[in-house]
Write a protein that holds these residues in place. Structure first.
Motif, PDB file in Angstrom:
ATOM      1  N   ALA A 159      50.288  49.128  31.755  1.00  0.00           N
ATOM      2  CA  ALA A 159      51.608  48.379  32.164  1.00  0.00           C
ATOM      3  C   ALA A 159      52.313  49.391  33.217  1.00  0.00           C
ATOM      4  CB  ALA A 159      52.646  48.788  30.896  1.00  0.00           C
ATOM      5  N   ILE A 160      51.698  49.065  34.494  1.00  0.00           N
ATOM      6  CA  ILE A 160      51.914  49.518  35.669  1.00  0.00           C
ATOM      7  C   ILE A 160      53.308  49.261  36.107  1.00  0.00           C
ATOM      8  CG2 ILE A 160      51.136  50.374  38.093  1.00  0.00           C
ATOM      9  CD1 ILE A 160      48.453  49.572  37.054  1.00  0.00           C
ATOM     10  N   GLU A 161      54.231  50.163  36.171  1.00  0.00           N
ATOM     11  CA  GLU A 161      55.587  49.837  36.600  1.00  0.00           C
ATOM     12  C   GLU A 161      56.082  49.366  38.134  1.00  0.00           C
ATOM     13  OE1 GLU A 161      58.602  52.627  35.512  1.00  0.00           O
ATOM     14  OE2 GLU A 161      57.381  53.363  33.892  1.00  0.00           O
ATOM     15  N   SER A 162      54.912  49.973  38.893  1.00  0.00           N
ATOM     16  CA  SER A 162      54.964  49.548  40.436  1.00  0.00           C
ATOM     17  C   SER A 162      54.747  48.145  40.418  1.00  0.00           C
ATOM     18  CB  SER A 162      54.419  50.497  41.138  1.00  0.00           C
ATOM     19  OG  SER A 162      52.967  50.466  40.937  1.00  0.00           O
ATOM     20  N   CYS A 163      53.827  47.693  39.679  1.00  0.00           N
ATOM     21  CA  CYS A 163      53.143  46.241  39.731  1.00  0.00           C
ATOM     22  C   CYS A 163      54.290  45.417  39.169  1.00  0.00           C
ATOM     23  CB  CYS A 163      51.851  46.137  38.881  1.00  0.00           C
ATOM     24  SG  CYS A 163      50.634  46.826  39.674  1.00  0.00           S
ATOM     25  N   ALA A 164      54.797  45.705  37.900  1.00  0.00           N
ATOM     26  CA  ALA A 164      55.732  44.724  37.034  1.00  0.00           C
ATOM     27  C   ALA A 164      57.291  44.681  37.904  1.00  0.00           C
ATOM     28  CB  ALA A 164      56.040  45.449  35.711  1.00  0.00           C
ATOM     29  N   ALA A 165      57.378  45.975  38.665  1.00  0.00           N
ATOM     30  CA  ALA A 165      58.659  45.855  39.237  1.00  0.00           C
ATOM     31  C   ALA A 165      58.837  44.884  40.547  1.00  0.00           C
ATOM     32  CB  ALA A 165      59.304  47.147  39.823  1.00  0.00           C
ATOM     33  N   CYS A 166      57.833  44.811  41.021  1.00  0.00           N
ATOM     34  CA  CYS A 166      57.776  43.552  42.173  1.00  0.00           C
ATOM     35  C   CYS A 166      57.583  42.364  41.622  1.00  0.00           C
ATOM     36  CB  CYS A 166      56.457  44.049  43.095  1.00  0.00           C
ATOM     37  SG  CYS A 166      56.396  43.231  44.511  1.00  0.00           S
ATOM     38  N   HIS A 167      56.600  42.364  40.606  1.00  0.00           N
ATOM     39  CA  HIS A 167      56.145  40.895  40.048  1.00  0.00           C
ATOM     40  C   HIS A 167      57.270  40.318  39.256  1.00  0.00           C
ATOM     41  CE1 HIS A 167      52.120  39.449  41.362  1.00  0.00           C
ATOM     42  NE2 HIS A 167      52.293  40.774  41.480  1.00  0.00           N
ATOM     43  N   GLU A 168      58.226  41.319  38.967  1.00  0.00           N
ATOM     44  CA  GLU A 168      59.480  40.502  38.041  1.00  0.00           C
ATOM     45  C   GLU A 168      60.369  39.646  38.897  1.00  0.00           C
ATOM     46  OE1 GLU A 168      62.631  44.252  38.108  1.00  0.00           O
ATOM     47  OE2 GLU A 168      61.628  43.701  36.199  1.00  0.00           O
ATOM     48  N   GLU A 169      60.295  39.814  40.223  1.00  0.00           N
ATOM     49  CA  GLU A 169      60.653  39.062  41.193  1.00  0.00           C
ATOM     50  C   GLU A 169      60.533  37.416  41.321  1.00  0.00           C
ATOM     51  OE1 GLU A 169      61.624  40.823  44.905  1.00  0.00           O
ATOM     52  OE2 GLU A 169      62.167  42.812  43.899  1.00  0.00           O
ATOM     53  N   ALA A 170      59.017  37.436  40.861  1.00  0.00           N
ATOM     54  CA  ALA A 170      58.617  35.934  40.861  1.00  0.00           C
ATOM     55  C   ALA A 170      59.442  35.122  39.961  1.00  0.00           C
ATOM     56  CB  ALA A 170      57.080  36.237  40.366  1.00  0.00           C
ATOM     57  N   ALA A 171      59.287  33.908  40.378  1.00  0.00           N
ATOM     58  CA  ALA A 171      60.246  33.030  39.911  1.00  0.00           C
ATOM     59  C   ALA A 171      59.669  32.549  38.487  1.00  0.00           C
ATOM     60  CB  ALA A 171      60.233  31.583  40.653  1.00  0.00           C
ATOM     61  N   ARG A 172      58.499  32.738  38.245  1.00  0.00           N
ATOM     62  CA  ARG A 172      57.970  32.231  36.999  1.00  0.00           C
ATOM     63  C   ARG A 172      56.771  33.127  36.325  1.00  0.00           C
ATOM     64  NH1 ARG A 172      53.583  27.611  36.222  1.00  0.00           N
ATOM     65  NH2 ARG A 172      53.279  27.698  34.010  1.00  0.00           N
ATOM     66  N   ASP A 173      57.635  33.851  35.314  1.00  0.00           N
ATOM     67  CA  ASP A 173      56.710  34.893  34.438  1.00  0.00           C
ATOM     68  C   ASP A 173      55.984  35.894  35.336  1.00  0.00           C
ATOM     69  OD1 ASP A 173      55.742  35.758  32.091  1.00  0.00           O
ATOM     70  OD2 ASP A 173      54.032  34.511  31.710  1.00  0.00           O
ATOM     71  N   SER A 174      56.363  36.332  36.278  1.00  0.00           N
ATOM     72  CA  SER A 174      55.847  37.446  36.867  1.00  0.00           C
ATOM     73  C   SER A 174      54.521  36.998  37.969  1.00  0.00           C
ATOM     74  CB  SER A 174      55.348  38.513  36.199  1.00  0.00           C
ATOM     75  OG  SER A 174      56.206  39.303  35.434  1.00  0.00           O
ATOM     76  N   VAL A 175      54.446  35.796  37.907  1.00  0.00           N
ATOM     77  CA  VAL A 175      53.496  35.137  38.858  1.00  0.00           C
ATOM     78  C   VAL A 175      54.134  34.454  40.124  1.00  0.00           C
ATOM     79  CG1 VAL A 175      51.403  33.380  38.871  1.00  0.00           C
ATOM     80  CG2 VAL A 175      51.926  34.836  36.847  1.00  0.00           C
ATOM     81  N   PHE A 176      53.638  34.787  41.386  1.00  0.00           N
ATOM     82  CA  PHE A 176      54.115  34.495  42.517  1.00  0.00           C
ATOM     83  C   PHE A 176      53.416  32.952  42.865  1.00  0.00           C
ATOM     84  CE2 PHE A 176      55.394  38.928  43.378  1.00  0.00           C
ATOM     85  CZ  PHE A 176      56.825  38.636  43.736  1.00  0.00           C
ATOM     86  N   PRO A 177      54.084  32.119  43.593  1.00  0.00           N
ATOM     87  CA  PRO A 177      53.405  30.810  43.855  1.00  0.00           C
ATOM     88  C   PRO A 177      52.196  31.049  44.817  1.00  0.00           C
ATOM     89  CG  PRO A 177      55.403  30.945  44.765  1.00  0.00           C
ATOM     90  CD  PRO A 177      55.366  31.961  43.996  1.00  0.00           C
ATOM     91  N   LEU A 178      51.133  30.426  44.663  1.00  0.00           N
ATOM     92  CA  LEU A 178      50.143  30.557  45.892  1.00  0.00           C
ATOM     93  C   LEU A 178      50.339  29.453  46.932  1.00  0.00           C
ATOM     94  CD1 LEU A 178      47.416  30.646  43.419  1.00  0.00           C
ATOM     95  CD2 LEU A 178      48.011  32.315  44.493  1.00  0.00           C
ATOM     96  N   PRO A 179      49.626  29.630  47.989  1.00  0.00           N
ATOM     97  CA  PRO A 179      49.942  28.788  49.131  1.00  0.00           C
ATOM     98  C   PRO A 179      49.392  27.631  48.846  1.00  0.00           C
ATOM     99  CG  PRO A 179      48.468  30.368  49.810  1.00  0.00           C
ATOM    100  CD  PRO A 179      49.095  30.911  48.378  1.00  0.00           C
ATOM    101  N   PRO A 180      49.675  26.344  49.220  1.00  0.00           N
ATOM    102  CA  PRO A 180      49.028  25.030  49.015  1.00  0.00           C
ATOM    103  C   PRO A 180      47.729  25.330  49.738  1.00  0.00           C
ATOM    104  CG  PRO A 180      50.782  24.917  50.834  1.00  0.00           C
ATOM    105  CD  PRO A 180      51.003  26.318  50.173  1.00  0.00           C
ATOM    106  N   PRO A 181      46.503  24.359  49.225  1.00  0.00           N
ATOM    107  CA  PRO A 181      45.407  24.178  49.894  1.00  0.00           C
ATOM    108  C   PRO A 181      45.706  23.523  51.347  1.00  0.00           C
ATOM    109  CG  PRO A 181      45.394  23.054  47.606  1.00  0.00           C
ATOM    110  CD  PRO A 181      46.869  23.557  48.148  1.00  0.00           C
ATOM    111  N   PRO A 182      44.832  24.060  52.464  1.00  0.00           N
ATOM    112  CA  PRO A 182      44.961  23.335  53.694  1.00  0.00           C
ATOM    113  C   PRO A 182      44.953  21.917  53.650  1.00  0.00           C
ATOM    114  CG  PRO A 182      42.908  24.759  53.439  1.00  0.00           C
ATOM    115  CD  PRO A 182      43.583  24.913  52.190  1.00  0.00           C
ATOM    116  N   LYS A 183      45.390  21.283  54.568  1.00  0.00           N
ATOM    117  CA  LYS A 183      45.285  19.850  54.637  1.00  0.00           C
ATOM    118  C   LYS A 183      44.186  19.514  55.693  1.00  0.00           C
ATOM    119  CE  LYS A 183      49.806  18.864  53.002  1.00  0.00           C
ATOM    120  NZ  LYS A 183      51.112  18.260  53.281  1.00  0.00           N
TER     121      LYS A 183
END
Length: 149
Positions: free
Chosen positions: A125-149
């Motif tokens: 339970a690494i606090e520095s990881c959790a502190a940043c990821h808690e800002e993600a909109a959904r369950d600590s997971v940031f969205p990934l970039p869309p695939p290239p077109k």
């Protein structure tokens, strides 16, 4: 495109957190052959804005549980969902950086950081990881970039 994995500032530096549920310190828990059991999402390597301020490009891998949950528009990730981020130095193409993993557990996320040489640096339970990821909109997971077109 839009920045991926960007927080509002660096996470505070804190001492290493205790391990989550007795997570091992020893051999890396990250699968050695990600391509055999994980899916690379997106298929192209991209610049990591959140880890070391754009120093790295990264490949993100997801196991089946994480990939399935990622495809849904909302909701928490199921226990067992795993993401692995392989980092590559931007200033020295082909040079491996750290590998990071997040694994959804019953009581939250387990975070693992492994050095470029394969040494487990932190696990649990690494606090520095959790502190940043808690800002993600959904369950600590940031969205990934869309695939290239």
């Amino acid at each position: 495109g839009p920045a991926v994995g960007v927080s509002h500032g660096p996470a505070p530096v804190r001492p290493a957190a205790s391990t989550d549920g007795g997570a091992p310190r020893g051999p890396s828990p990250i699968p050695k052959d990600l391509a055999a059991t994980f899916t690379k999402l997106p298929p192209e390597r991209f610049v990591s804005q959140g880890h070391a301020g754009a120093r790295f490009e990264m490949d993100v891998w997801a196991n089946a549980a994480a990939k399935e949950a990622l495809a849904k528009p909302a909701g928490d990730y199921p226990v067992g969902a795993m993401f692995v981020a392989e980092h590559w130095e931007r200033q020295a193409p082909g040079t491996r950086g750290p590998v990071m993993m997040m694994e959804r557990r019953e009581k939250g996320w387990r975070w693992v950081t492994v050095s470029a040489s394969g040494e487990v640096k932190r696990d649990g339970a690494i606090e520095s990881c959790a502190a940043c990821h808690e800002e993600a909109a959904r369950d600590s997971v940031f969205p990934l970039p869309p695939p290239p077109k």
